[in-house]
Scaffold this motif. Structure first.
Motif, PDB file in Angstrom:
ATOM      1  N   GLY A 215      73.670  59.915  -4.937  1.00 20.09           N
ATOM      2  CA  GLY A 215      73.465  58.468  -4.943  1.00 20.09           C
ATOM      3  C   GLY A 215      74.643  57.663  -4.424  1.00 20.09           C
ATOM      4  O   GLY A 215      74.541  56.453  -4.271  1.00 20.09           O
TER       5      GLY A 215
ATOM      6  N   LYS B 289      67.119  54.231  -0.229  1.00 16.70           N
ATOM      7  CA  LYS B 289      66.842  53.398  -1.394  1.00 16.70           C
ATOM      8  C   LYS B 289      65.697  52.423  -1.112  1.00 16.70           C
ATOM      9  O   LYS B 289      64.790  52.259  -1.933  1.00 16.70           O
ATOM     10  CB  LYS B 289      68.110  52.629  -1.769  1.00 16.70           C
ATOM     11  CG  LYS B 289      68.084  52.003  -3.126  1.00 16.70           C
ATOM     12  CD  LYS B 289      69.441  51.422  -3.455  1.00 16.70           C
ATOM     13  CE  LYS B 289      69.514  50.980  -4.890  1.00 16.70           C
ATOM     14  NZ  LYS B 289      70.825  50.446  -5.236  1.00 16.70           N
ATOM     15  N   GLU B 290      65.732  51.789   0.067  1.00 22.08           N
ATOM     16  CA  GLU B 290      64.655  50.868   0.457  1.00 22.08           C
ATOM     17  C   GLU B 290      63.331  51.614   0.599  1.00 22.08           C
ATOM     18  O   GLU B 290      62.282  51.099   0.215  1.00 22.08           O
ATOM     19  CB  GLU B 290      64.990  50.178   1.777  1.00 22.08           C
ATOM     20  CG  GLU B 290      66.171  49.248   1.726  1.00 22.08           C
ATOM     21  CD  GLU B 290      66.536  48.756   3.112  1.00 22.08           C
ATOM     22  OE1 GLU B 290      65.664  48.189   3.791  1.00 22.08           O
ATOM     23  OE2 GLU B 290      67.691  48.957   3.521  1.00 22.08           O
TER      24      GLU B 290
ATOM     25  N   ARG C  69      68.879  62.743  -2.081  1.00 20.25           N
ATOM     26  CA  ARG C  69      69.908  61.891  -2.695  1.00 20.25           C
ATOM     27  C   ARG C  69      71.246  62.364  -2.142  1.00 20.25           C
ATOM     28  O   ARG C  69      71.676  63.484  -2.422  1.00 20.25           O
ATOM     29  CB  ARG C  69      69.885  62.014  -4.212  1.00 20.25           C
ATOM     30  CG  ARG C  69      68.706  61.298  -4.847  1.00 20.25           C
ATOM     31  CD  ARG C  69      68.699  61.429  -6.351  1.00 20.25           C
ATOM     32  NE  ARG C  69      69.946  61.084  -6.998  1.00 20.25           N
ATOM     33  CZ  ARG C  69      70.273  59.857  -7.417  1.00 20.25           C
ATOM     34  NH1 ARG C  69      69.444  58.865  -7.232  1.00 20.25           N
ATOM     35  NH2 ARG C  69      71.434  59.633  -8.006  1.00 20.25           N
TER      36      ARG C  69
ATOM     37  N   ARG D 138      62.380  54.291  -0.991  1.00 20.21           N
ATOM     38  CA  ARG D 138      61.856  54.582  -2.324  1.00 20.21           C
ATOM     39  C   ARG D 138      61.186  53.354  -2.936  1.00 20.21           C
ATOM     40  O   ARG D 138      60.139  53.454  -3.561  1.00 20.21           O
ATOM     41  CB  ARG D 138      62.985  55.057  -3.245  1.00 20.21           C
ATOM     42  CG  ARG D 138      63.291  56.509  -3.123  1.00 20.21           C
ATOM     43  CD  ARG D 138      64.223  56.993  -4.232  1.00 20.21           C
ATOM     44  NE  ARG D 138      64.869  58.214  -3.815  1.00 20.21           N
ATOM     45  CZ  ARG D 138      66.057  58.284  -3.206  1.00 20.21           C
ATOM     46  NH1 ARG D 138      66.743  57.190  -2.963  1.00 20.21           N
ATOM     47  NH2 ARG D 138      66.556  59.440  -2.845  1.00 20.21           N
ATOM     48  N   GLN D 139      61.813  52.181  -2.745  1.00 24.72           N
ATOM     49  CA  GLN D 139      61.250  50.943  -3.289  1.00 24.72           C
ATOM     50  C   GLN D 139      59.914  50.606  -2.638  1.00 24.72           C
ATOM     51  O   GLN D 139      59.006  50.134  -3.298  1.00 24.72           O
ATOM     52  CB  GLN D 139      62.219  49.776  -3.098  1.00 24.72           C
ATOM     53  CG  GLN D 139      63.438  49.858  -3.990  1.00 24.72           C
ATOM     54  CD  GLN D 139      64.475  48.800  -3.653  1.00 24.72           C
ATOM     55  OE1 GLN D 139      64.390  48.136  -2.628  1.00 24.72           O
ATOM     56  NE2 GLN D 139      65.455  48.645  -4.531  1.00 24.72           N
TER      57      GLN D 139
ATOM     58  N   ILE E  27      74.252  57.320   1.598  1.00 25.05           N
ATOM     59  CA  ILE E  27      72.906  56.885   1.977  1.00 25.05           C
ATOM     60  C   ILE E  27      72.330  57.832   3.022  1.00 25.05           C
ATOM     61  O   ILE E  27      73.066  58.504   3.745  1.00 25.05           O
ATOM     62  CB  ILE E  27      72.882  55.441   2.537  1.00 25.05           C
ATOM     63  CG1 ILE E  27      73.700  55.327   3.830  1.00 25.05           C
ATOM     64  CG2 ILE E  27      73.339  54.447   1.509  1.00 25.05           C
ATOM     65  CD1 ILE E  27      73.460  54.049   4.599  1.00 25.05           C
TER      66      ILE E  27
ATOM     67  N   LYS F 125      75.218  48.121   3.990  1.00 23.93           N
ATOM     68  CA  LYS F 125      75.709  49.029   2.959  1.00 23.93           C
ATOM     69  C   LYS F 125      77.236  49.063   2.866  1.00 23.93           C
ATOM     70  O   LYS F 125      77.791  49.777   2.038  1.00 23.93           O
ATOM     71  CB  LYS F 125      75.178  50.451   3.187  1.00 23.93           C
ATOM     72  CG  LYS F 125      73.661  50.531   3.178  1.00 23.93           C
ATOM     73  CD  LYS F 125      73.077  50.058   1.867  1.00 23.93           C
ATOM     74  CE  LYS F 125      71.567  50.104   1.912  1.00 23.93           C
ATOM     75  NZ  LYS F 125      70.955  49.570   0.708  1.00 23.93           N
TER      76      LYS F 125
END
Length: 131
Positions: free
Chosen positions: A99, A115-116, A95, A118-119, A102, A41
């Motif tokens: 955003g 983020k990962e 969040r 959520r994916q 992290i 990141k």
């Protein structure tokens, strides 16, 4: 030591405040994964895992702005503590800074960023916030 993750975050936080270039941290699998996420990141320059016998060590090169010398890591906050664990599902995933930051989570699929998670549609224990 009762909370090795809090120790990991505190060592990085103290090194950033003191303006150090490199920080040494006793290693573990969880700390290695968290270090990899910080590198992916863009919060740290580089890292190196050292193993001498039984003990492992992590050397982290901290990242600063080349002109203003401002650190890339402004805040490291421990969320889930040994006395009060914080879990989240995909719908209630935090969040961080709307955003811009992290959250690092420990999930059933391993340690990953928010983020990962959520994916991959998975929730877990919220370890810390970084921004």
């Amino acid at each position: 030591m009762t909370d090795p993750i809090a120790d990991f975050l505190t060592r990085i936080r103290n090194a950033v405040k003191a303006g150090h270039k490199v920080v040494d941290i006793p290693g573990s699998k969880m700390k290695r994964e968290m270090t990899k996420i910080l590198k992916e990141k863009g919060y740290i320059l580089n890292y190196k895992f050292e193993q001498d016998g039984v003990r492992s060590n992590i050397k982290i090169a901290l990242k600063y702005h080349p002109e203003t010398k401002a650190p890339a890591i402004r805040t490291l906050t421990r969320v889930s503590k040994p006395g009060l664990r914080r879990y989240t599902n995909v719908e209630d995933m935090p969040r961080v800074l709307n955003g811009l930051g992290i959250a690092i989570l420990s999930t059933s699929l391993g340690v990953m960023s928010d983020k990962e998670a959520r994916q991959k549609n998975v929730g877990g224990e919220v370890l810390c916030y970084v921004y």
